[in-house]
Design an enzyme around this catalytic site. Structure first.
Site, short mmCIF file in Angstrom:
data_model
loop_
_atom_site.label_atom_id
_atom_site.label_comp_id
_atom_site.label_asym_id
_atom_site.label_seq_id
_atom_site.Cartn_x
_atom_site.Cartn_y
_atom_site.Cartn_z
CB ALA A 43 -6.88 11.24 -34.46
CG ASP A 44 -11.36 5.63 -34.83
OD1 ASP A 44 -10.99 5.37 -35.98
OD2 ASP A 44 -12.29 5.03 -34.26
CE LYS A 45 -11.25 12.95 -36.71
NZ LYS A 45 -12.53 13.49 -36.25
CB THR A 46 -12.72 4.48 -39.22
OG1 THR A 46 -13.76 4.64 -38.26
CG2 THR A 46 -11.43 4.15 -38.51
#
Length: 475
Positions: free
Chosen positions: A424-427
């Site tokens: 999961a990419d939560k940047t």
């Protein structure tokens, strides 16, 4: 009348002349010196065709195919014989020819069938890549030459060409942004790095003289550009553009006395799309295989599925069992000859070692059915049929874009849907996530869990719902 009679002949002669000129260019390109890929490069505008930097620059044509028409058969044969089973079947064919126990022609047919099916499958896959390359290289763009716009194909772009771009147009090469409408433009790099947010780019010349057409302004541009060699790093681009004071005064623009330095914020990269600006003008610095998009592609390794790896291990195990059985038979023949041949002496008989050696290879042919060649006879056609069925599946069809699912690697259709890890990419990037979890299969529990799709209505105040159209400054 005579001119009309000779018109078809003239057109044929012109086509032959074009083929000859393209062939001679390819031959000269093979023998020309290689350009230095590490030192700083220099470019002078207007471009001199005899300039060494321009003459040694690569073409803008991009080829992603794995084979050519000349090396397809030998390279594909080498690739196919990475399978242990093909070596075994070839050994059986050679033994049939040497010993003549069974018909050599009949024993060669299964191996020939497997190789032919794989030939057709790999040729079709490489032909699809060649068609995509041809469609990409023959796209049209506009070049500014002598105060005029001229249409040309992407593959004909050279270093030093000045390209005129419009809104939503795809960038054909790595360009230095000279001017645009206003003091900025935006770049969509989703095809390059997968990010949907827009990147801001700044032109070197912020203001252009009023009333002067862009093509005429470019025709009077006389400057020198020094820039760094090509690199894979998307954020590493630097150089310096210098113009004489007379040129700056005539064009009505201003630059620092030492010249205008530029970096990645002033570059337009191949494969990206221009957004939120009506027009832009860029100077071609890198073409073809020197562009960052192509440098980051890499090679095309042969992908092997878990099923194929398991089959190779299984074949290796069966070959080990077959080797033990053949050794057992040869040892038994040697023991039997040692015990019984002295009781029945026959003139001209061979030694025990030779009888055991012949018995070993005879046993290889007799027990050859242990390695199932029928498995390979059915596996390759099934992979090809499965890949075609994936493209015809209506569940995988997108009616909004009229796009079907395409299988790029025909060797691994059975790997579809097998996920090992989820990241999961939560940047903090505002993106619209279209991935929806439907089913979860856990191998440890041996069950499938259906995940119901949540029914939610995106509100107008939700920033994630309107993320696709928000331009943001490149950080």
């Amino acid at each position: 009348m005579p001119s009309e009679r000779w018109a078809p002949c003239k057109s044929c002669w012109k086509a032959l002349g074009g083929c000859y000129s393209r062939y001679t260019r390819k031959v000269r390109r093979c023998f020309r010196p290689e350009r230095d890929r590490t030192s700083t490069r220099y470019l002078r505008l207007p471009v001199d065709p005899d300039d060494n930097g321009v003459r040694l620059s690569c073409t803008n044509a991009v080829h992603t195919t794995k084979y050519t028409y000349w090396n397809f058969i030998p390279l594909n044969l080498i690739e196919q014989f990475h399978r242990l089973a093909n070596w075994y079947f070839l050994l059986v064919v050679i033994l049939n020819i040497v010993l003549g126990l069974f018909g050599a022609a009949i024993s060669f047919l299964p191996l020939l069938f497997v190789l032919t099916i794989t030939f057709i499958k790999d040729f079709y896959e490489d032909h699809q890549r060649r068609k995509a390359d041809r469609a990409n290289n023959t796209q049209k763009c506009r070049r500014l030459v002598d105060g005029e716009e001229r249409s040309l194909e992407w593959r004909d772009i050279r270093v030093g060409d000045i390209i005129f771009l419009s809104n939503t147009e795809t960038i054909p090469a790595d360009l230095l942004l000279l001017a645009s409408e206003g003091d900025r433009c935006f770049l969509e790099t989703v095809n390059l790095d997968g990010e949907s947010n827009l990147k801001r780019r700044t032109p070197l010349f912020q203001e252009l003289p009023e009333g002067m057409p862009v093509a005429e302004w470019v025709a009077h541009l006389h400057c020198t550009v020094s820039f760094s060699p090509p690199t894979r790093d998307l954020t590493l681009s630097q150089g310096l553009l210098q113009c004489s004071p007379a040129t700056l005064q005539m064009l009505g623009v201003s630059l620092p006395p030492e010249g205008a330095a530029f970096c990645d914020q002033n570059m337009l990269l191949r494969g990206c799309n221009l957004r939120n600006v009506d027009w832009a003008v860029g100077l071609t610095l890198y073409t073809g295989k020197e562009t960052k998009a192509v440098l980051n592609i890499g090679s095309h390794p042969t992908k092997r599925s878990k099923l194929e790896k398991l089959i190779n291990i299984t074949v290796l195990t069966l070959m080990g069992i077959l080797l033990v059985m053949c050794i057992t038979v040869s040892v038994g023949v040697a023991i039997w000859d040692d015990e019984h041949l002295p009781e029945f002496p026959v003139s001209g008989t061979s030694s025990n070692g030779w009888d055991a050696f012949v018995a070993f290879w005879d046993s290889v042919i007799v027990f050859q059915v242990m390695v199932p060649i029928a498995l390979y006879l059915t596996l390759e056609p099934l992979k090809f049929i499965c890949s075609q069925l994936i493209g015809l599946d209506l569940v995988l069809y997108d009616p909004e874009t009229d796009t079907r699912a395409g299988v790029r690697a025909l060797n691994i259709p059975e790997n579809l849907g097998q996920v090992q890890h989820l990241f999961a990419d939560k940047t903090g990037t505002l993106t619209a996530n279209e991935m929806r979890l439907r089913h979860v299969y856990a191998s440890t529990r041996n069950e499938v869990v259906d995940v119901p799709e949540p029914v939610t209505t995106p509100s107008d105040d939700d920033p994630a719902a309107a993320a696709g159209a928000l331009p943001s400054a490149d950080s």
